[in-house]
Design a protein around this motif. Structure first.
Motif, PDB file in Angstrom:
ATOM      1  N   PRO A 127       0.816  -1.216   0.000  1.00  0.00           N
ATOM      2  CA  PRO A 127       0.000   0.000   0.000  1.00  0.00           C
ATOM      3  C   PRO A 127       0.851   1.267   0.000  1.00  0.00           C
ATOM      4  CG  PRO A 127      -0.817  -1.577   1.606  1.00  0.00           C
ATOM      5  CD  PRO A 127       0.521  -2.078   1.155  1.00  0.00           C
ATOM      6  N   GLN A 128       0.405   2.252  -0.772  1.00  0.00           N
ATOM      7  CA  GLN A 128       1.086   3.540  -0.858  1.00  0.00           C
ATOM      8  C   GLN A 128       0.210   4.618  -0.220  1.00  0.00           C
ATOM      9  OE1 GLN A 128       4.244   3.597  -2.235  1.00  0.00           O
ATOM     10  NE2 GLN A 128       3.914   1.368  -2.334  1.00  0.00           N
ATOM     11  N   ALA A 129       0.848   5.669   0.242  1.00  0.00           N
ATOM     12  CA  ALA A 129       0.094   6.795   0.808  1.00  0.00           C
ATOM     13  C   ALA A 129      -0.773   7.433  -0.274  1.00  0.00           C
ATOM     14  CB  ALA A 129       1.055   7.822   1.389  1.00  0.00           C
ATOM     15  N   VAL A 130      -2.002   7.760   0.069  1.00  0.00           N
ATOM     16  CA  VAL A 130      -2.924   8.419  -0.865  1.00  0.00           C
ATOM     17  C   VAL A 130      -2.762   9.925  -0.707  1.00  0.00           C
ATOM     18  CG1 VAL A 130      -5.334   8.759  -1.520  1.00  0.00           C
ATOM     19  CG2 VAL A 130      -4.550   6.498  -0.771  1.00  0.00           C
ATOM     20  N   SER A 131      -2.311  10.575  -1.744  1.00  0.00           N
ATOM     21  CA  SER A 131      -2.122  12.022  -1.680  1.00  0.00           C
ATOM     22  C   SER A 131      -3.470  12.728  -1.769  1.00  0.00           C
ATOM     23  CB  SER A 131      -1.223  12.481  -2.831  1.00  0.00           C
ATOM     24  OG  SER A 131      -1.176  13.892  -2.875  1.00  0.00           O
ATOM     25  N   THR A 132      -3.724  13.638  -0.836  1.00  0.00           N
ATOM     26  CA  THR A 132      -4.957  14.423  -0.881  1.00  0.00           C
ATOM     27  C   THR A 132      -4.711  15.820  -1.457  1.00  0.00           C
ATOM     28  OG1 THR A 132      -4.569  15.069   1.425  1.00  0.00           O
ATOM     29  CG2 THR A 132      -6.027  13.194   1.045  1.00  0.00           C
ATOM     30  N   LYS A 133      -3.454  16.091  -1.856  1.00  0.00           N
ATOM     31  CA  LYS A 133      -3.163  17.368  -2.511  1.00  0.00           C
ATOM     32  C   LYS A 133      -3.773  17.378  -3.905  1.00  0.00           C
ATOM     33  CE  LYS A 133       1.117  18.250   0.034  1.00  0.00           C
ATOM     34  NZ  LYS A 133       2.593  18.428  -0.054  1.00  0.00           N
ATOM     35  N   GLU A 134      -3.657  16.223  -4.592  1.00  0.00           N
ATOM     36  CA  GLU A 134      -4.345  16.031  -5.870  1.00  0.00           C
ATOM     37  C   GLU A 134      -5.615  15.229  -5.604  1.00  0.00           C
ATOM     38  OE1 GLU A 134      -3.234  17.402  -8.595  1.00  0.00           O
ATOM     39  OE2 GLU A 134      -1.396  18.155  -7.650  1.00  0.00           O
ATOM     40  N   ASP A 135      -6.582  15.321  -6.483  1.00  0.00           N
ATOM     41  CA  ASP A 135      -7.850  14.631  -6.296  1.00  0.00           C
ATOM     42  C   ASP A 135      -7.669  13.135  -6.611  1.00  0.00           C
ATOM     43  OD1 ASP A 135     -10.398  13.630  -6.273  1.00  0.00           O
ATOM     44  OD2 ASP A 135     -11.279  15.281  -7.413  1.00  0.00           O
ATOM     45  N   PRO A 136      -7.661  12.250  -5.584  1.00  0.00           N
ATOM     46  CA  PRO A 136      -7.463  10.821  -5.852  1.00  0.00           C
ATOM     47  C   PRO A 136      -8.627  10.193  -6.618  1.00  0.00           C
ATOM     48  CG  PRO A 136      -8.028  11.164  -3.548  1.00  0.00           C
ATOM     49  CD  PRO A 136      -7.842  12.524  -4.155  1.00  0.00           C
ATOM     50  N   TYR A 137      -9.802  10.804  -6.528  1.00  0.00           N
ATOM     51  CA  TYR A 137     -10.972  10.285  -7.253  1.00  0.00           C
ATOM     52  C   TYR A 137     -10.819  10.514  -8.750  1.00  0.00           C
ATOM     53  CZ  TYR A 137     -13.122   9.818  -2.669  1.00  0.00           C
ATOM     54  OH  TYR A 137     -13.387   9.450  -1.369  1.00  0.00           O
ATOM     55  N   GLN A 138     -10.255  11.654  -9.103  1.00  0.00           N
ATOM     56  CA  GLN A 138     -10.021  11.971 -10.511  1.00  0.00           C
ATOM     57  C   GLN A 138      -9.028  10.964 -11.112  1.00  0.00           C
ATOM     58  OE1 GLN A 138     -11.480  14.889 -12.126  1.00  0.00           O
ATOM     59  NE2 GLN A 138     -10.895  13.670 -13.901  1.00  0.00           N
ATOM     60  N   GLU A 139      -7.998  10.639 -10.339  1.00  0.00           N
ATOM     61  CA  GLU A 139      -6.970   9.721 -10.826  1.00  0.00           C
ATOM     62  C   GLU A 139      -7.513   8.305 -11.025  1.00  0.00           C
ATOM     63  OE1 GLU A 139      -2.397   8.420  -9.636  1.00  0.00           O
ATOM     64  OE2 GLU A 139      -3.765   9.126  -8.076  1.00  0.00           O
ATOM     65  N   ARG A 140      -8.388   7.857 -10.137  1.00  0.00           N
ATOM     66  CA  ARG A 140      -8.878   6.481 -10.175  1.00  0.00           C
ATOM     67  C   ARG A 140     -10.129   6.308 -11.027  1.00  0.00           C
ATOM     68  NH1 ARG A 140      -6.070   7.651  -6.132  1.00  0.00           N
ATOM     69  NH2 ARG A 140      -4.892   6.195  -4.829  1.00  0.00           N
ATOM     70  N   TRP A 141     -11.055   7.273 -10.933  1.00  0.00           N
ATOM     71  CA  TRP A 141     -12.353   7.072 -11.593  1.00  0.00           C
ATOM     72  C   TRP A 141     -12.718   8.192 -12.586  1.00  0.00           C
ATOM     73  CZ3 TRP A 141     -12.032   6.300  -6.112  1.00  0.00           C
ATOM     74  CH2 TRP A 141     -11.964   4.949  -5.744  1.00  0.00           C
ATOM     75  N   HIS A 142     -11.827   9.149 -12.718  1.00  0.00           N
ATOM     76  CA  HIS A 142     -12.003  10.216 -13.716  1.00  0.00           C
ATOM     77  C   HIS A 142     -13.239  11.079 -13.445  1.00  0.00           C
ATOM     78  CE1 HIS A 142      -8.866   7.988 -15.697  1.00  0.00           C
ATOM     79  NE2 HIS A 142      -9.658   6.942 -15.839  1.00  0.00           N
ATOM     80  N   PHE A 143     -13.513  11.303 -12.158  1.00  0.00           N
ATOM     81  CA  PHE A 143     -14.519  12.309 -11.805  1.00  0.00           C
ATOM     82  C   PHE A 143     -14.030  13.065 -10.572  1.00  0.00           C
ATOM     83  CE2 PHE A 143     -16.153   8.489  -9.538  1.00  0.00           C
ATOM     84  CZ  PHE A 143     -16.164   8.973  -8.236  1.00  0.00           C
ATOM     85  N   LYS A 144     -14.552  14.275 -10.413  1.00  0.00           N
ATOM     86  CA  LYS A 144     -14.118  15.120  -9.315  1.00  0.00           C
ATOM     87  C   LYS A 144     -14.813  14.693  -8.024  1.00  0.00           C
ATOM     88  CE  LYS A 144     -13.665  20.005  -8.072  1.00  0.00           C
ATOM     89  NZ  LYS A 144     -13.967  21.399  -8.470  1.00  0.00           N
ATOM     90  N   ALA A 145     -14.062  14.654  -6.938  1.00  0.00           N
ATOM     91  CA  ALA A 145     -14.623  14.232  -5.647  1.00  0.00           C
ATOM     92  C   ALA A 145     -15.730  15.178  -5.205  1.00  0.00           C
ATOM     93  CB  ALA A 145     -13.524  14.188  -4.595  1.00  0.00           C
TER      94      ALA A 145
END
Length: 411
Positions: free
Chosen positions: A271-289
């Motif tokens: 497991p890697q740290a999830v950065s909250t500086k960038e939108d992790p939802y955008q990276e994984r599912w291509h929508f804004k949190a």
């Protein structure tokens, strides 16, 4: 320690396939499982799980205990009830009876009427408790290693069904042969685990016992598997011809070959740290949190240790995505390496399965590897998405050059 011919003639497995007879000496299976469980302890458990098992003891002593449990798991197979158990091939059974008698085990003159009362897991627990004074928590792990923990102290079984353990209710000379074999195996297990005496074996807590039980079940499953694939090209722990014996087996070579083959399909999630500086939802599912998703993910990112997070919100509000990112966050903070996604019905599980699989493929690609997944309900074989996943035994033959970001079914 040199084992007697009687002890090395005891069997763990026997079979006839396409007219070919094969078997595995009990001592070989015990050592195979001891080797595998030690490997799993070092490589499959997380650092925190190993640390948890070492509470109130040293890491070295914990490893001794793990080895001991791995070896002793099938000591219940050194009983008359198991040894004289009938298989599916009468001819093979008769050949084995001759083999056993030739080694020095008394010939069987009568049927054991109540052998079904003494399955080998229960027999192992009873022997360890009554004959060798092993702590109850450790003996219970042996008794429950096939998934059915015993709800009572089974040590009284030995007096109630003495013939099941020692072949004869009254003949002390016959009983002595079985006691000698069982004691040889017990002493061998003590020595190979690093113990001088059974008094050195500690009690464990119930949570520790649960981890050790799971570790043992996994080790026994691997050590009981002959091959990883249907084509029998990737060898694990095969049986040997009936005319071969314990002296013909190199347990070190078996172990090295088996774990080299199994390790090809064993890719651990780091497991890697999830950065909250960038939108992790955008990276994984291509929508804004959404605002709720951002608040929850930001809050969980502050956790120093794993904990329980409960999200209650309307359908369609994005709870699944919160949960999957939370799994990454909590796995990182808790140094864990797996996810169990539970739903109340097969229908909801099937609906969620594809979403989880895509998320897992994203993580695999980030780690430049492949991961395994299991759809754990009784009708998984009817789920086409699950059936379409590549099998881990074909891990070197994925289509395309890039094998990362792939999810497999680990055989």
């Amino acid at each position: 320690m040199i084992l007697s011919p009687e002890t090395t003639s005891l069997w763990a497995k026997k079979q006839t396939i396409d007219g070919e007879t094969a078997w595995l000496p009990l001592i070989a299976h015990l050592i195979d499982t001891q080797n595998v469980i030690t490997w799993l302890y070092k490589n499959w458990l997380t650092a925190d799980q190993r640390l948890f098992l070492s509470i109130n003891t040293s890491k070295n002593d914990t490893q001794k205990l793990v080895k001991f449990i791995g070896f002793m798991h099938d000591i219940g197979k050194s009983t008359a009830a198991f040894t004289f158990k009938k298989g599916f091939d009468d001819h093979l059974d008769k050949r084995f009876l001759r083999k056993l008698t030739k080694s020095g085990i008394p010939s069987k003159s009568t049927e054991l009427l109540f052998d079904f009362k003494t399955p080998h897991g229960l027999a192992g627990e009873a022997l360890l408790l009554k004959e060798y004074g092993i702590p109850k928590s450790i003996a219970a792990i042996i008794g429950g290693h096939h998934g059915f923990p015993i709800e009572y102290d089974p040590s009284g079984q030995i007096d109630d069904f003495k013939a099941n353990y020692f072949q004869d209710d009254k003949n002390e000379q016959t009983q002595l042969v079985w006691r000698k074999m069982q004691t040889e195996l017990f002493q061998y297990g003590l020595e190979t685990s690093g113990y001088n005496s059974s008094r050195e074996i500690p009690e464990v807590s119930q949570p520790q016992a649960i981890i050790l039980e799971g570790l043992l079940i996994m080790a026994d499953w691997l050590a009981s598997s002959e091959y990883m694939d249907k084509d029998k090209k990737k060898v694990l722990f095969p049986l040997i011809p009936l005319d071969k014996g314990w002296q013909d087996i190199s347990t070190d070579e078996r172990f090295e070959t088996a774990m080299a083959n199994w390790s090809q399909a064993f890719n651990q999630w780091i497991p890697q740290a999830v950065s909250t500086k960038e939108d992790p939802y955008q990276e994984r599912w291509h929508f804004k949190a959404s605002q709720m998703q951002k608040i929850m993910t930001d809050a969980i990112s502050t956790f120093k240790e794993p904990g329980m997070t409960i999200v209650e919100a309307p359908t369609g509000s994005g709870k699944t995505e919160i949960a999957l990112i939370a799994a990454e966050q909590l796995a990182k903070s808790g140094k864990c390496n797996g996810v169990y996604f539970a739903l109340p019905t097969q229908a909801t599980t099937n609906a969620m399965y594809k979403r989880v699989e895509k998320w897992l493929a994203f993580l695999a690609k980030k780690q430049n590897t492949s991961f395994s997944i299991n759809l754990a309900h009784s009708k998984a074989k009817l789920n086409q998405d699950y059936l379409n996943l590549p099998d881990a035994s074909g891990i070197d033959s994925f289509d395309g050059k890039d094998k990362t970001g792939t999810v497999t079914v680990n055989s």
